[in-house]
Each structure stands twice: as structure tokens, then as C-alpha cells.
Design a protein around this motif. Structure first.
Motif, PDB file in Angstrom:
ATOM      1  N   LEU A 125      -3.839  -0.686  -6.204  1.00  0.00           N
ATOM      2  CA  LEU A 125      -4.006  -0.042  -4.893  1.00  0.00           C
ATOM      3  C   LEU A 125      -3.883   1.474  -4.977  1.00  0.00           C
ATOM      4  N   CYS A 126      -3.286   1.979  -6.075  1.00  0.00           N
ATOM      5  CA  CYS A 126      -3.166   3.445  -6.220  1.00  0.00           C
ATOM      6  C   CYS A 126      -4.528   4.116  -6.190  1.00  0.00           C
ATOM      7  N   SER A 127      -5.575   3.377  -6.623  1.00  0.00           N
ATOM      8  CA  SER A 127      -6.901   3.997  -6.685  1.00  0.00           C
ATOM      9  C   SER A 127      -7.415   4.349  -5.288  1.00  0.00           C
TER      10      SER A 127
ATOM     11  N   VAL B 290       6.204   4.739 -18.265  1.00  0.00           N
ATOM     12  CA  VAL B 290       5.991   3.417 -17.677  1.00  0.00           C
ATOM     13  C   VAL B 290       6.620   3.397 -16.288  1.00  0.00           C
ATOM     14  N   VAL B 291       5.768   3.197 -15.276  1.00  0.00           N
ATOM     15  CA  VAL B 291       6.229   3.136 -13.887  1.00  0.00           C
ATOM     16  C   VAL B 291       5.974   1.718 -13.385  1.00  0.00           C
ATOM     17  N   VAL B 292       6.985   1.108 -12.795  1.00  0.00           N
ATOM     18  CA  VAL B 292       6.837  -0.249 -12.282  1.00  0.00           C
ATOM     19  C   VAL B 292       6.831  -0.227 -10.758  1.00  0.00           C
ATOM     20  N   ALA B 293       5.817  -0.864 -10.197  1.00  0.00           N
ATOM     21  CA  ALA B 293       5.748  -1.068  -8.745  1.00  0.00           C
ATOM     22  C   ALA B 293       6.472  -2.374  -8.441  1.00  0.00           C
ATOM     23  N   MET B 294       7.482  -2.328  -7.571  1.00  0.00           N
ATOM     24  CA  MET B 294       8.316  -3.510  -7.388  1.00  0.00           C
ATOM     25  C   MET B 294       8.725  -3.680  -5.932  1.00  0.00           C
TER      26      MET B 294
ATOM     27  N   ILE C 299      19.943  12.510  -2.745  1.00  0.00           N
ATOM     28  CA  ILE C 299      18.888  11.518  -2.541  1.00  0.00           C
ATOM     29  C   ILE C 299      17.943  12.032  -1.464  1.00  0.00           C
ATOM     30  N   ALA C 300      16.664  12.168  -1.851  1.00  0.00           N
ATOM     31  CA  ALA C 300      15.658  12.644  -0.889  1.00  0.00           C
ATOM     32  C   ALA C 300      15.111  11.474  -0.091  1.00  0.00           C
ATOM     33  N   GLU C 301      14.467  11.784   1.035  1.00  0.00           N
ATOM     34  CA  GLU C 301      13.744  10.750   1.787  1.00  0.00           C
ATOM     35  C   GLU C 301      12.363  10.576   1.188  1.00  0.00           C
ATOM     36  N   VAL C 302      11.906   9.323   1.101  1.00  0.00           N
ATOM     37  CA  VAL C 302      10.533   9.071   0.676  1.00  0.00           C
ATOM     38  C   VAL C 302       9.595   9.630   1.741  1.00  0.00           C
ATOM     39  N   THR C 303       8.657  10.467   1.303  1.00  0.00           N
ATOM     40  CA  THR C 303       7.628  10.939   2.241  1.00  0.00           C
ATOM     41  C   THR C 303       6.265  10.552   1.683  1.00  0.00           C
TER      42      THR C 303
ATOM     43  N   VAL D 166       0.841  -1.202   0.000  1.00  0.00           N
ATOM     44  CA  VAL D 166       0.000   0.000   0.000  1.00  0.00           C
ATOM     45  C   VAL D 166       0.876   1.252   0.000  1.00  0.00           C
ATOM     46  N   GLY D 167       1.992   1.183   0.726  1.00  0.00           N
ATOM     47  CA  GLY D 167       2.921   2.316   0.767  1.00  0.00           C
ATOM     48  C   GLY D 167       3.520   2.612  -0.601  1.00  0.00           C
ATOM     49  N   ILE D 168       3.877   1.554  -1.327  1.00  0.00           N
ATOM     50  CA  ILE D 168       4.396   1.742  -2.693  1.00  0.00           C
ATOM     51  C   ILE D 168       3.334   2.430  -3.554  1.00  0.00           C
ATOM     52  N   ALA D 169       2.073   1.957  -3.420  1.00  0.00           N
ATOM     53  CA  ALA D 169       0.989   2.553  -4.209  1.00  0.00           C
ATOM     54  C   ALA D 169       0.795   4.027  -3.838  1.00  0.00           C
ATOM     55  N   ARG D 170       0.883   4.336  -2.542  1.00  0.00           N
ATOM     56  CA  ARG D 170       0.748   5.732  -2.099  1.00  0.00           C
ATOM     57  C   ARG D 170       1.828   6.602  -2.741  1.00  0.00           C
ATOM     58  N   ARG D 171       3.084   6.108  -2.730  1.00  0.00           N
ATOM     59  CA  ARG D 171       4.176   6.894  -3.315  1.00  0.00           C
ATOM     60  C   ARG D 171       3.961   7.103  -4.818  1.00  0.00           C
TER      61      ARG D 171
END
Lengths: 251, 238
Positions: free
Chosen positions: B40-42, B149-153, B222-226, B15-20
Motif C-alpha cells: 500500500l506504500c506505493s 528492515v522496516v516491519v508493518a505491523m 515521544i512525538a505524535e504520529v502525523t 493504509v495509515g500504516i503504509a502512509r507513515r
């Protein structure tokens, strides 16, 4: 007076014989899948069929839900609710070849009906992407020999296909499909065979319509009048109409 | 290479990957979400965002998922079979038109899952070893033709997901622009893996132990993922 409505699904598919090439409308799962006609074809006990369908990996037995849902989630009917997917024909051993985009469950531990046939050695699968499959059928309906698409160049799907460059980009040739029968589902028909669809149940049905020498449609309702501006499939593409035994959309 | 796991820092959940990923969507974008994590992005798209979700069987711009059985219309679902509701602006079309949209470059982005991605951006997501036949669906049209093209991995703890050369049958060559992973965001540019963001607690050296691909720090740092969400299922503990 023209009336393309046929009394029963069995009568509508009575001239489909073994060895026929049949294209089916519909997508993964139930909405738009011509379940009534698939059941009627299955009951003919044919063999050596070539089936063309977006999804044909799943039969009725051992069905695995594709969807989210299940449990307390809102829910769309599945094969276990009495729906007959295209893969049912493969499950009965009636299929020799499938031209399809989902032929498998992509699960190394569980074979779908087509995969089991390939392991036995009596089924051949031609895998192709959905965009290319649709254009091959559209070409069949529209009297074209084929189309060049950039999709698939340099991959297993493109192996052996003619490649030409357009604006410097390689495209490969996908040739027309002209099946013997096109089997589709729609929401409403008039007696002439004009069709409209409902929401996502439209999917490949208008693409498959008219690609075959004979097109047979199952509908939820036959109505007296359809607004000409809203008709999706024009009547000349449609030869026979039967009533669906499912009422998924009329509520 | 043995699967690596950071000893102490959490990583992004599915879910966190989808949020990002969804934080990159902009008003007016036309976006196709693949099955799995991309779907899950929806969860993070509101009607007022005016983001047009595309389902390849011919539905564009639908509303949220149905919450009760009364809201379910059996003819209206995503390609991943989630029941959805209509909203103003939604349009339905046939499958050929839907793929004309895709092939013609009218999608701003496609979000896909993958079995494997190479540093050149080659994508493998339709054929697993041991399977008799693959499941290509609409993935090849999307990967060849979407503008982005974005890949969730998920890289943890799975080895050989992000590699120098594909082992698996290729869906499309040189197509992946961005990997959003459980440990950070990696852009693929000219055969290099540029690390833009890492989850808090991860260093470039930590990330390098997860993949055989040489990782390069972004020139701007390199930024932090927020994550712009207070859901409690966005992170996986170490």
C-alpha cells in the motif's frame, strides 16, 4: 541449417520420463510461466518427478488469486483463464519432490496440491529462499559446485548445511542444481535459440536456462533476427523451441 | 496476554500504516515492498519523487499501478501481482541479478509484513503453525541483506505479535530496525524497544498494555504520529 524449432510441445517433451528432475522458469502467477510445456508434460502421465520452481504451491483447481485486482480492477490472467502453473503437476499426483520457495498457500485451513501430498506421505518439500534457489541453478549452468551465502544461517532453512566464515560473517553452502530438463518461457527466439524476454516475464527464465542437460523453451514468436546486443539468453543454453499457445505479450 | 484496545483513541488503519512508512522514503532510495500492507506504500509515491521500487522477480523503478485494462501489460506487474506501467529509469533484470542487488546490500530498505517480531529484531514471517510447509519466497534474502528492515505491523487486537522471544519459526535473526504499527513507531536498538512516535491519544502506558515487550520512551521524547495525507481511510475508530 540449424533450426531448434520443434513442431509441437508434445514432441518437445517426448523424452521426459518418470523420475526426471525438471527445473521450471517463471514466478508467481502467469507471466513467464511455461504453461504450454507444463500442460504437455502433464499429458504424459508421469510419476515421481522432482520439480524445481520458484512457486509451485498452486494448482488449477481451487485456485486462489495471489493478486490484488479482481472485480473492476485491472487484471492479469490467472489459472482459471486456461493457464497451467507448475503446481498442476503436483495436483495430478506426478510429483515426488519439490525444491521451491512457495510450496504452500500458507493457509492453515486450505492445503495446496503439494501440501496435500505431504499429508498423504508421498511428497517431499525442500523449502529454500529465492536468492539461494537462483544461485543453485546458476551454479548448475555455470559449472560451479555451489556458493556460500549469508542468507539462512541460524534458521530452519540452513539446518545441516556447511557453514564457513568470510570477513567474520557466517555463510552457508548451497550446492548446484543440475536438473535433467530445464523448462522455460521467453518472448522471442531466433532459430539458433537466442532468447529475449519481456518485462517481468524474464524473472527466473534466464537463470533456469542451461541448468538442465536439456533446455526447452516456449516462445510467443520466432523471428529472423535478434539484436545481438539485446539477447539475454545465448543460444548454446537452448536445445528446443516451441511456440506458446498463449499470446500474453504479443498484442 | 489479552488483546488490548484503547477505549477512546483511534489507531492507524492499514493504509495509515503504509502512509507513515512511506514518509520515511527519500529521493533515490531503492525499496522493496512486501505483500500486504507494505504494498500500500506505493499509493503514496509519485513519479517525481524518484523513489525506485524493487520487485524481486526483476523489475526496478516501475511507475504507478495500471488504472484501466488498456494500461495492463500482462508481463509487467509487481511481485504482489499488481499490474503496473513502465516509466523512464525502469530496468528489468533476471531473478538472479535481482537477488544479487538484494544480497549485495544495494537496497536501502525492505518493508515487510510479519507474523511476529521479537525485541531483539528477530523476524518470523514464513511459517504459520498448522501449515505443512512455509512460504519463504524472497523474504529471507531481503531480511538478511537489506540495509534497513522496516516491519508493518497491526498490534490491535492481535496478541503476541511483538514479543520478547519468537514462538514461530524464524525468517532472520536480529534484522528488524523499525516497527511501524497501528499505535506508533518503535525502533529496535540493541535489544531495546524505543518508542519514537505514538498516535494522538495514546500514552506510553496505553501502548505498554498491547505488548509484553518493555517499551522505552525515546530520549528526545515521544512525538505524535502525523500523516501527510488527507485521505479518509487512514484511521480506525476506537
Amino acid at each position: 541449417m540449424i533450426n531448434k524449432v520443434v513442431e509441437s510441445a508434445a514432441e518437445a517433451v517426448a523424452d521426459i520420463g518418470s523420475g526426471a528432475m525438471i527445473a521450471f522458469g517463471g514466478f508467481v502467477g502467469v507471466p513467464g510461466v511455461p504453461s504450454t510445456l507444463i500442460k504437455a508434460i502433464a499429458e504424459r502421465g508421469l510419476s515421481d518427478l522432482t520439480i524445481i520452481a520458484c512457486e509451485s504451491g498452486r494448482g488449477r483447481a481451487g485456485a486462489q488469486s495471489y493478486g490484488a485486482g479482481g472485480g473492476n480492477q485491472p487484471y492479469i490472467p490467472e489459472p482459471e483463464d486456461g493457464v497451467y502453473p507448475v503446481g498442476y503437476l503436483a495436483e495430478l499426483g506426478q510429483v515426488r519432490k519439490a525444491i521451491t520457495t512457495f510450496s504452500s498457500l500458507n493457509n492453515p485451513n486450505f492445503d495446496g496440491p503439494l501440501e496435500a501430498g505431504v499429508r498423504r506421505g508421498d511428497v517431499e518439500i525442500e523449502l529454500i529462499g529465492q536468492g539461494s534457489l537462483c544461485e543453485r541453478l546458476r551454479c548448475g549452468r555455470a559449472g560451479l559446485g555451489g556458493v556460500y551465502t549469508p542468507v539462512g544461517v541460524g534458521t530452519k532453512i540452513g539446518e545441516g548445511k556447511d557453514v564457513r566464515y568470510f570477513d567474520g560473517v557466517p555463510h552457508l553452502l548451497e550446492t548446484a542444481l543440475r536438473p535433467d530438463f530445464a523448462i522455460i518461457s521467453a518472448y522471442q527466439a531466433d532459430r539458433f535459440g537466442n532468447l529475449i524476454y519481456r518485462h517481468g516475464a524474464r524473472t527466473t527464465n534466464p537463470v533456469v536456462a542451461g541448468s538442465g542437460k536439456v533446455t526447452i523453451v516456449e516462445v510467443e514468436e520466432v523471428v529472423d533476427y535478434l539484436d545481438p546486443q539485446h539477447i539475454v539468453t545465448p543460444s548454446p543454453y537452448v536445445d528446443r523451441i516451441v511456440l506458446s499457445d498463449r499470446r500474453l505479450m504479443v498484442r | 496476554m489479552t488483546p488490548a484496545q484503547h477505549p477512546s483513541a483511534p489507531s492507524l488503519s492499514r493504509v495509515g500504516i503504509a502512509r507513515r512508512i512511506s514518509q520515511d522514503f527519500r529521493e533515490g532510495d531503492v525499496i522493496n515492498l512486501g505483500v500486504g500492507v507494505p504494498m500500500l506504500c506505493s499509493l503514496f509515491i509519485e513519479d517525481e519523487d524518484d523513489i525506485f521500487l524493487h520487485s524481486e522477480h526483476g523489475v526496478l523503478g516501475h511507475g504507478r499501478t495500471a488504472r484501466t485494462q488498456d494500461e495492463v501489460d500482462p508481463s509487467l506487474a509487481t511481485a504482489g501481482r499488481q499490474p503496473i506501467i513502465p516509466r523512464p529509469g525502469m530496468v528489468v533484470m533476471d531473478h538472479a541479478e535481482s537477488f544479487a542487488l538484494i544480497r549485495g546490500g544495494h537496497l536501502d530498505a525492505t518493508i515487510l509484513g510479519a507474523f511476529q517480531v521479537s525485541v531483539q529484531g528477530d523476524l518470523a514471517n514464513f511459517w504459520l503453525p498448522g501449515a505443512i510447509a512455509g512460504a519463504i519466497g524472497g523474504a529471507q534474502d531481503l531480511a538478511f541483506c537489506a540495509r534497513r528492515v522496516v516491519v508493518a505491523m497491526q498490534l490491535l487486537p492481535r496478541p503476541r505479535r511483538f514479543v520478547n522471544r519468537l514462538d514461530l519459526e524464524m525468517t532472520a535473526p536480529r534484522c528488524v530496525d523499525r516497527l511501524v504499527t497501528d499505535i506508533g513507531v518503535i525502533d529496535l536498538e540493541d535489544g531495546r524497544a524505543i518508542v519514537r512516535e505514538l498516535v494522538p491519544g495514546w500514552s506510553l502506558e496505553d501502548a505498554q498494555r498491547v505488548t509484553e515487550v518493555e517499551l522505552v520512551a525515546a530520549p528526545e521524547g515521544i512525538a505524535e504520529v502525523t500523516l501527510k495525507s488527507d485521505r479518509d481511510d487512514l484511521w480506525t475508530a476506537a
